[in-house]
Design a protein around this motif. Sequence first.
Motif, PDB file in Angstrom:
ATOM      1  N   GLU A   1       4.024 -17.444 -31.375  1.00 43.34           N
ATOM      2  CA  GLU A   1       4.718 -18.637 -30.867  1.00 43.34           C
ATOM      3  C   GLU A   1       5.244 -18.313 -29.473  1.00 43.34           C
ATOM      4  OE1 GLU A   1       5.980 -21.673 -29.854  1.00 43.34           O
ATOM      5  OE2 GLU A   1       5.771 -22.047 -32.011  1.00 43.34           O
ATOM      6  N   ASP A   2       4.886 -19.148 -28.487  1.00 45.85           N
ATOM      7  CA  ASP A   2       5.303 -18.853 -27.120  1.00 45.85           C
ATOM      8  C   ASP A   2       6.702 -19.362 -26.803  1.00 45.85           C
ATOM      9  OD1 ASP A   2       3.936 -21.371 -27.387  1.00 45.85           O
ATOM     10  OD2 ASP A   2       4.108 -21.608 -25.228  1.00 45.85           O
ATOM     11  N   GLU A   3       7.246 -20.246 -27.659  1.00 44.35           N
ATOM     12  CA  GLU A   3       8.648 -20.630 -27.476  1.00 44.35           C
ATOM     13  C   GLU A   3       9.478 -19.501 -28.068  1.00 44.35           C
ATOM     14  OE1 GLU A   3       9.527 -24.654 -28.935  1.00 44.35           O
ATOM     15  OE2 GLU A   3       7.389 -25.036 -28.726  1.00 44.35           O
TER      16      GLU A   3
ATOM     17  N   ASP B   1       0.929 -20.662 -33.722  1.00 40.62           N
ATOM     18  CA  ASP B   1       1.095 -21.889 -32.951  1.00 40.62           C
ATOM     19  C   ASP B   1      -0.244 -22.273 -32.314  1.00 40.62           C
ATOM     20  OD1 ASP B   1       2.458 -24.034 -31.834  1.00 40.62           O
ATOM     21  OD2 ASP B   1       2.955 -22.924 -30.012  1.00 40.62           O
TER      22      ASP B   1
ATOM     23  N   LYS C   1       4.661 -29.589 -36.101  1.00 35.57           N
ATOM     24  CA  LYS C   1       5.965 -29.369 -35.480  1.00 35.57           C
ATOM     25  C   LYS C   1       6.584 -30.717 -35.108  1.00 35.57           C
ATOM     26  CE  LYS C   1       5.692 -26.136 -32.195  1.00 35.57           C
ATOM     27  NZ  LYS C   1       5.394 -24.973 -31.361  1.00 35.57           N
TER      28      LYS C   1
ATOM     29  N   MET D   1      -0.763 -24.327 -29.479  1.00 35.49           N
ATOM     30  CA  MET D   1      -0.743 -24.301 -28.015  1.00 35.49           C
ATOM     31  C   MET D   1      -0.084 -23.011 -27.538  1.00 35.49           C
ATOM     32  SD  MET D   1      -2.256 -27.085 -27.416  1.00 35.49           S
ATOM     33  CE  MET D   1      -2.022 -27.288 -25.637  1.00 35.49           C
TER      34      MET D   1
HETATM   35 CA    CA Z   1       3.333 -23.396 -28.053  1.00 41.87          CA
END
Ligand code: CA
Length: 241
Positions: A11-13, A55, A104, A57
Amino acid sequence: MPQSVRVLVVEDEVALAGVVRDYLLRDGYTVEVAHDGPAAVEAARRVDPDLVVLDLMLPGFDGIEVCRRLREFTDAYVLMLTARDAESDKVAALSTGADDYVVKPVSPRELLARASAMLRRPRSAGSAGPAAGTAGTGGTAPPLVVGGLEVDVDARTVAVDGTAVELTRTEFDLLAAMAASPRTAFTRAQLIEAVWGGPWYGDEHVVDVHVGPLRRKLADDAAQPRFVRTVRGVGYGMGPG
Ligand code: CA
């Protein structure tokens, strides 16, 4: 869950990844976090996870590409996080070998419920299959045959007219559940019970999302099915419509 269960969170967040990691740690999982596509593949090779929360994206390359690369070396469960409730995203995710998806925003509590439901499922060939018609324990059951379709529950292989067909784990489990009782019209809830074997926290529509690619791989036509027929107002069953 035993401590040996390893989860890779991709997850990039960063804040969200941290929250999910903390929930998983609190439940006794071993957790690794990656924030982009290449790091996710590298981490998966290193830690050999049982479950990947992935995730869609991501920077680098996206979750679908990550899933495709993971499937070259691991049969870890993959739970895909999709940002939108877009049918095309779900279908793309599941057709590259993800086992399930959640849309999400998702609460960490729901995510954990889905993850633990997924981890209850049998992972390897020869383990107790879902609602499969195997007689006794440890025996080798004959393949289930429905028309030109052959489902070998023990070997977890499928052939159509003698040609092997590659299915994801979830597609296989759905097909095996139906083929074990080919005259039964299954409700979506029954199929979820057969495949996940426990309480379901998601949307029953997940069955339809898996049936689409399953039919495609079997070269089956929903309008004139040979194998997987839609039972209107109920769910699905095996055999010609
Ligand atoms: Ca993402």
